[in-house]
Design an enzyme around this catalytic site. Structure first.
Site, PDB file in Angstrom:
ATOM      1  N   HIS A  83       0.777  -1.259  -0.046  1.00  0.00           N
ATOM      2  CA  HIS A  83      -0.084  -0.074   0.011  1.00  0.00           C
ATOM      3  C   HIS A  83       0.938   1.342  -0.093  1.00  0.00           C
ATOM      4  CE1 HIS A  83       0.154  -0.266   4.585  1.00  0.00           C
ATOM      5  NE2 HIS A  83       0.304   0.863   4.291  1.00  0.00           N
ATOM      6  N   ASP A 219       1.178  -7.894   2.072  1.00  0.00           N
ATOM      7  CA  ASP A 219       1.116  -6.143   1.931  1.00  0.00           C
ATOM      8  C   ASP A 219       2.667  -5.804   1.846  1.00  0.00           C
ATOM      9  OD1 ASP A 219       0.969  -3.605   1.707  1.00  0.00           O
ATOM     10  OD2 ASP A 219      -0.265  -3.373   3.531  1.00  0.00           O
ATOM     11  N   SER A 628       4.045   2.051   8.462  1.00  0.00           N
ATOM     12  CA  SER A 628       3.747   1.242   7.270  1.00  0.00           C
ATOM     13  C   SER A 628       5.148   0.823   6.570  1.00  0.00           C
ATOM     14  CB  SER A 628       2.634   1.738   6.484  1.00  0.00           C
ATOM     15  OG  SER A 628       1.358   1.601   7.044  1.00  0.00           O
TER      16      SER A 628
END
Length: 697
Positions: A83, A219, A628
């Site tokens: 992402h 991810d 992230s």
């Protein structure tokens, strides 16, 4: 283990129990180092941060200013979340080459794709410059005078700081402006896409699984940093070569078990851990619900149209993910605050704080803080909500309104700063072109119909879409042809601009000024409150709020119980991907090749001791947005996973870290390797890495 909580994150217990906190890596010696050791770490503070020698910090890069990445090979190969690289993957995608749907893998360095504007920044050195930054500041000054003095000091600090010509300087406030640190950085701007799994792996579970566990999302994405012939930062050039890092992370094949030490190293974006109870109540009971409603209304339209059109899916994939992420996060944040009884606990802490003020004879100095917070937030709540609702409608969810908003800014420059008009016009032209690259008028009109009633229910006119030039790129650009006078005249004839302009003017002349006026004393009081906490309760542990600077957070692999009679084991497996498989579903489809590998049990060396492929695992690390892509590092300094999310109830850790329910979610690095090797057939990338077995020593 039962934790004694004095304040959401001020956990005063034995050293062996301390978890939570986002610590400055240059200040780990002493208690932090002892705590990490007690949790199982074999690392020293200098292993993590060392100015004079290679250390873990040299492998940690700020990815495009919003995520984290880590170097995992001696040739500048970096790992981050899918992402985090989504915008770049999307920008290279088309109906003919649908990298979002099919994935992308460069089978040689020549096939790696450049990305305009993408950068990775490393921290070279961190210095405490508090004394210099606050020089000349005194309590007799107004807040504006204080900030002006600090800004001048920082300017001087920046000018005089020692650095190489290719390096940069940043000075950031900590502890609400009670402390300042200087960062020397190196910013690499030639970063190329190397590999990304299809969204059915990289975004598996999509909105349904977002912020929850068990999670089965791969991810991750891979990029490579390129440098000039001297290994220094450089703009994109065919002559650039792969970056040779000072340090890269070895990759552990031994995996994790419950109780193992974990360290997450990265650039957390923003937290507010020291808010008073009245602020948490306002945020979760008033502020969040109104914004949740707006995003939910937008997503209803976007999701429906993405499901029936591949073209819309490609155009809106990144926007949908961005809108949905905060939407679901805010919902979880509200739930977590309620579940942890955070407001009542904060009020109890405030009673402790007031008692400490009395005991230390500090009531005259700081006794007004909490009553003043109550008064200020009562006056601030409505305008805070109104301002954010405007931002949600005009800048986050609806692109026609965003274009009118930016056009209004251009008009103001034309009227007030005509010398800057041409540059501003060029900027707006580029922005409009960027919007139209991924714009669908039917989607945007549907979003408008859904969200505008939540901002201004008395003035919803969707007919503007039939009259405006902004929805057609060529016509929109025609509005901007000519000199300032002509452009302003053209804009004011446009139906959408006429519609939006009064609301935008209200934002600039009334809403935002009132917000600034009422927010300024809250910000100043929060700074004083931070100072008061440290004086009144000096034995409590205080880490600075996240501010997009490099931090260390440590913990252990742990499951958790989100509600009565439910316990989540800390590891999910490939078996769960197959269990969730729904053919053709945009969230839970599984590629045929991945299913074939599963049923053939063709897992290679990427299984645990039970022969299963781990996908994700949980830790007690205190993370937030910006973490992230952060590496999960084991007790020996090896890569074991990739941070990408938190559990839903734990999203409230931005205001209230509770070690009993706050968990971060990480992709197990063995799943990353399995996908790269077995699924993608990109074994050359595996060969670049240093694979290790620390548990077999």
């Amino acid at each position: 283990m039962k934790y004694i909580k004095i304040l959401f994150l001020f956990i005063v217990v034995q050293v062996t129990a301390q978890q939570g906190g986002m610590w400055i890596p240059s200040l780990l010696e002493g208690m932090n180092e002892q705590e990490m050791t007690s949790l199982g770490s074999k690392l020293t503070a200098k292993d993590i941060y060392d100015v004079n020698n290679s250390s873990l910090k040299d492998a940690i890069g700020h990815f495009n200013g919003g995520c984290t990445s880590e170097v995992i090979s001696p040739e500048g190969l970096i790992l981050t979340n899918h992402h985090c690289g989504f915008g770049q993957i999307q920008s290279h995608s088309s109906l003919e080459n649908d990298y979002l749907k099919d994935g992308f893998w460069a089978m040689s360095k020549k096939e790696e794709l450049p990305n305009k504007g993408l950068y990775v920044e490393f921290i070279i050195r961190i210095d405490d410059v508090t004394t210099k930054a606050l020089n000349g500041v005194n309590n007799a000054m107004t807040e504006r005078e204080k900030q002006s003095t600090i800004d001048k000091n920082i300017n001087e600090i920046t000018k005089s700081a020692k650095k190489e010509t290719w390096q940069n300087i940043k000075v950031k406030p900590f502890y609400k402006g009670n402390q300042y640190f200087l960062f020397v950085t190196e910013k690499f701007e030639d970063v190329r896409l190397v590999g990304a799994p299809p969204s059915s792996i990289g975004k598996f579970g999509s909105d349904t699984d977002n912020w929850v566990f068990p999670r089965h999302t791969g991810d991750f994405s891979l990029f490579r940093i390129y440098a000039d012939k001297n290994n220094r930062p450089a703009k994109y050039s065919k002559n650039n070569v792969p970056y040779k890092p000072k340090h890269f992370l070895p990759v552990s094949l031994d995996g994790i078990e419950e109780g193992d030490f974990t360290m997450v190293f990265g650039f957390p974006g923003r937290t507010n851990e020291y808010l008073p109870a009245v602020a948490i109540k306002h945020i979760t009971q008033e502020f969040n619900p109104s914004n949740i409603a707006i995003r939910e209304a937008a997503l209803k339209e976007i999701d429906a149209q993405m499901k029936v059109s591949d073209a819309v899916r490609i155009k809106y994939a990144s926007k949908q993910a961005r809108i949905a992420n905060a939407w679901k996060k805010w919902i979880g944040e509200n739930l977590g605050i309620k579940k942890s009884n955070a407001i009542a606990e904060r009020q109890a802490f405030e009673a402790t704080f007031k008692k400490a003020l009395k005991e230390k004879k500090l009531e005259n100095t700081y006794g007004n803080i909490l009553p003043e917070f109550e008064k200020l937030y009562a006056d601030f709540a409505d305008i805070n909500i109104k301002r954010r609702n405007f931002i949600e409608v005009f800048l986050v969810t609806n692109e026609l309104m965003q274009m009118t908003f930016r056009a209004y800014q251009l008009e103001q420059i034309a009227l007030n700063k005509p010398e800057k008009f041409e540059d501003a016009k060029t900027s707006l032209i580029n922005r409009i072109k960027g919007i139209h690259k991924n714009f669908d008028v039917n989607v945007d009109k549907g979003v408008f119909k859904n969200v505008m009633p939540l901002y201004n229910p008395t003035n919803v006119d969707a007919s503007i879409y039939d009259k405006t030039s902004f929805i057609d790129l060529d016509k929109a650009l025609q509005l901007l042809e000519g000199d300032a006078k002509k452009v302003v005249k053209n804009l004011n004839k446009d139906a959408a601009y006429q519609y939006a302009k009064p609301m935008i003017e209200e934002f600039y002349t009334k809403i935002n000024p009132e917000f600034q006026q009422k927010n300024q004393p809250i910000t100043a009081l929060q700074k004083t409150y931070m100072k008061a906490l440290m004086e009144a309760l000096p034995n409590a542990r205080y880490f600075p709020d996240a501010n997009s600077t490099l931090r260390v957070t440590y913990g252990q692999v742990r499951g958790y119980s989100p509600r009565d009679a439910v316990y989540y084991n800390p590891v999910s497996y490939l078996d769960g991907v197959i269990e969730k498989y729904v053919p053709g579903d945009y969230e839970f489809d599984v590629p045929q090749k991945l299913r074939d590998l599963y049923y053939a049990k063709d897992f290679g060396q990427y299984t645990d001791k039970n022969g299963k492929v781990p996908v994700c695992f949980l830790g007690t690390n205190h993370t937030t947005g910006g973490n992230s892509g952060s590496p999960a590092i084991d007790a020996h300094g090896n890569l074991i996973g990739l941070n990408f999310d938190r559990v839903w109830e734990g999203t409230m850790s931005d205001m209230n870290y509770d070690p009993e329910i706050c968990r971060n979610i990480m992709v197990d690095v063995r799943y990353v390797l399995f996908i790269v090797d077995k699924y993608a057939g990109a074994k050359h990338l595996i060969d670049e890495m240093k694979l290790v077995h620390p548990k077999k020593k």
